[in-house]
Design an enzyme around this catalytic site. Structure first.
Site, short mmCIF file in Angstrom:
data_model
loop_
_atom_site.label_atom_id
_atom_site.label_comp_id
_atom_site.label_asym_id
_atom_site.label_seq_id
_atom_site.Cartn_x
_atom_site.Cartn_y
_atom_site.Cartn_z
N THR A 1 0.82 -1.20 0.00
CA THR A 1 0.00 0.00 0.00
C THR A 1 0.85 1.26 0.00
OG1 THR A 1 -1.71 -1.26 1.14
CG2 THR A 1 -1.95 1.12 1.15
N VAL B 1 1.15 -17.15 -2.23
CA VAL B 1 1.39 -18.17 -1.20
C VAL B 1 0.06 -18.78 -0.75
CG1 VAL B 1 2.23 -18.57 1.15
CG2 VAL B 1 3.53 -17.12 -0.43
N HIS C 1 -7.17 2.07 7.40
CA HIS C 1 -6.07 2.08 8.37
C HIS C 1 -6.18 0.87 9.29
CE1 HIS C 1 -5.53 6.73 8.00
NE2 HIS C 1 -4.98 6.07 7.01
N HIS D 1 -2.39 7.98 10.53
CA HIS D 1 -2.35 7.13 9.36
C HIS D 1 -1.27 6.08 9.65
CE1 HIS D 1 -4.38 10.32 6.69
NE2 HIS D 1 -4.41 10.74 7.96
#
Length: 615
Positions: A122, A284, A549, A593
């Site tokens: 991100t 994975v 978040h 954040h």
């Protein structure tokens, strides 16, 4: 003002030029191009945290590291480079394209839940937020590249919760400095009075800077803090540990380009290390038990697919497997590997191996509401969005000089504010904040509309209100026993009554801010008209959305605790050879954040790993 969508011809030309650069030698797309399938450390996830650990471990030339990244390389991805395009990778191959379950606290709405599916995770895409709706998703930009540490209280609370003083504010200072390299803004303007150099790092890896472009609107915001200083004080530097007040936003930008974990910790000088290998397009499926150690099951092998329909392959770590797959990906992987509530796993057809009921629980996220006013100005985002010629000029300026509006993020100022300590909303529920230096809500202050499409006429200012100390808790659970099916994600936004009350208080606060004298000749009218408690509740529940978040789904707890997923050293409980390093280990969401907290977790984890192996 910056345009959100450049004209296609110029945009495609610039993308083509950027794609001419060759990929770094350490990054390969085929497992056949790896030197082998045995490494000292295997890192699952080349995102914000994973690339930090890969960088720090390969500082030791004798240690070999393999990173398995499900997404592709960030090299040549134009929309990842331009700061103002902080959300244009949403719903592309660079995004996992998760969708939430219907949110009871938001009137049954559901919507996109962004997460990076690209090297850098991100940190390479930031986030394009979406209104949570049943059938229509409306893009929203508000979070991009923000560098916010949170308060000193946040980290001191982590230390108390885990019983490990190494997570305290004072203890993490070296890791903040190791991460950060303070960088002049692209326009090289005089930044005196906009930050405090004493609290920053100048010799780290990941670049942090102040806005490269400022507007008359920004000066009005600062003036409002001098007109209403008691409630809205100016804060010289919100990253000092005392973030209460309004101040200039700091962002992970260097020379007009995004600074992500991929561009910093995997920069060419690091990617060329012979002991570092990165395999992209490696999905994975599970971690695999390989034996036992110290009386505990040992998990040091990883199964993965290198392409759709590809036969599963296995790679083994001589020392540790480190899961850095993110707040959604990490619990999803652990659950598929047999870690979780044994009864629940059995019901879905997964063989339970390690009874850890906390896996996937405790998801905590911030909720956001956009507050909008029509203003007496043409110098806002909307003007450029509607002007194709100006769009092209600004993009050309960025491409040639890395200057101009596109060299900055989408908001230049932010605020962190508290509800008064004697507020009646705390009569039945204790104050959820980490301490007196910690805000209950945030202002995200934007010089224009943050939703697309914008109205055909008018100019706007938008101040997002964010509840940064939520009580609501959600979860990540398996939808099927197929490891490649996406999980069920429930952030459970606005489920707790206190979160609704805090958001209501935040909206009242932002409306008081908009009554400062400086706005008298600027604001024409408020777009949002809800006034009564009932109207505000309807407004909040019908418009609130995620800021993505999320933390907490593999949370730390004290060593030996019967709850939590990892010990304070981030080793997975009850097993050997397996560690989690990403934002999922944070037991509570910071009042910030989450980018910085994730970097701190990864930097400290790297030292913990080195110490554990005598490196």
């Amino acid at each position: 003002m910056p345009a959100m969508f450049p004209q296609k011809s110029l945009f495609q030309a610039i993308v083509a030029l950027n794609l001419l650069g060759s990929c770094l030698g350490a990054i390969v797309e085929r497992v056949e191009d790896l030197p082998g399938l045995d490494y000292d450390f295997i890192i699952i996830g080349g995102g914000t945290a994973g690339l930090v650990v890969a960088n720090r471990l390969t500082e030791i030339p004798t240690i070999s590291v393999l990173v398995l990244e499900a997404g592709g390389s960030n090299e040549g991805v134009f929309n990842s480079m331009v700061p103002f395009f902080n959300g244009k990778l949403f719903q592309t191959d660079a995004d996992w394209n998760y969708t939430t379950l219907p949110q009871e606290g938001l009137g049954g709405r559901s919507g996109g839940y962004p997460a990076g599916h690209i090297l850098g995770g991100t940190s390479s895409m930031s986030t394009l937020r979406h209104n949570l709706t049943v059938s229509l998703l409306t893009p929203t930009r508000k979070d991009g590249l923000a560098y916010t540490r949170g308060s000193s209280d946040d980290y001191d609370r982590y230390a108390r919760i885990t019983g490990d003083s190494g997570w305290s504010w004072n203890s993490i200072q070296p890791y903040l400095r190791k991460n950060e390299i303070w960088t002049p803004p692209a326009d090289h303007h005089d930044t005196r009075g906009e930050f405090n150099p004493a609290v920053h790092g100048f010799h780290g890896i990941n670049a942090v800077s102040l806005p490269a472009v400022t507007y008359p609107f920004d000066r009005r915001v600062v003036q409002a803090t001098s007109e209403l200083p008691d409630e809205f004080p100016f804060n010289l530097d919100m990253n000092s540990g005392h973030h209460i007040g309004i101040g200039w936003t700091q962002s992970t930008i260097k020379g007009g380009e995004r600074s992500s974990s991929a561009t910093s910790y995997l920069a060419p000088r690091f990617a060329q290390r012979k002991n570092l290998h990165v395999l992209v397009r490696a999905r994975v499926s599970r971690v695999v038990q390989t034996g036992s150690k110290l009386g505990m099951p040992l998990f040091t092998s990883v199964e993965f697919s290198n392409g759709l329909g590809d036969t599963l392959k296995r790679v083994t770590a001589r020392k540790e497997v480190i899961v850095s797959s993110g707040v959604i990906g990490t619990p999803h992987l652990l659950l598929n590997s047999g870690f979780g509530d044994s009864a629940t796993l059995s019901r879905i057809g997964i063989k339970p191996l390690v009874h850890l009921p906390s896996v996937g629980q405790n998801l905590t996220d911030h909720a956001f509401v956009a507050n909008t006013w029509q203003v007496n100005s043409t110098d806002t985002f909307e003007s450029a969005i509607r002007n194709a010629t100006l769009m092209e000029e600004q993009l050309k300026q960025w491409n040639e000089t890395r200057m101009g509006p596109y060299a900055a993020s989408t908001f230049n100022l932010a605020g962190w504010l508290r509800v008064p300590d004697d507020s009646s909303i705390f009569d039945k529920v204790p104050d959820p904040s980490a301490g007196p230096h910690t805000g209950h809500f945030e202002f995200i202050i934007a010089n224009g509309m943050t939703r697309l499409p914008v109205p055909p006429t008018g100019n706007y200012m938008v101040i997002g209100t964010v509840v940064i100390t939520p009580l609501s808790r959600g979860s990540v659970e398996l939808a099927t026993n197929n490891p490649f099916d996406l999980p069920k994600i429930n952030p459970n936004l606005m489920a707790a009554d206190l979160d609704l009350l805090l958001m209501r208080e935040a909206i009242h606060s932002v409306r008081r801010f908009a009554k400062a004298p400086v706005w008298k000749d600027y604001i024409i009218a408020a777009v949002d008209t809800a006034e009564t408690d009932a109207e505000l509740e309807q407004f909040i529940r019908s418009t609130a959305q995620t800021v993505s978040h999320a933390v907490g789904t593999s949370a730390m707890s004290p060593r030996g605790a019967g709850y939590g997923v990892v010990d304070p050293d981030l080793r997975v409980k009850k097993v050997a050879g397996l560690r989690v390093v990403d934002a999922s280990v944070l037991p509570l969401v910071p009042a910030a954040h989450t980018q910085v907290a994730t970097y701190v977790v990864a930097e400290r984890a790297s030292d913990l790993i080195k110490a554990a192996w005598g490196l």
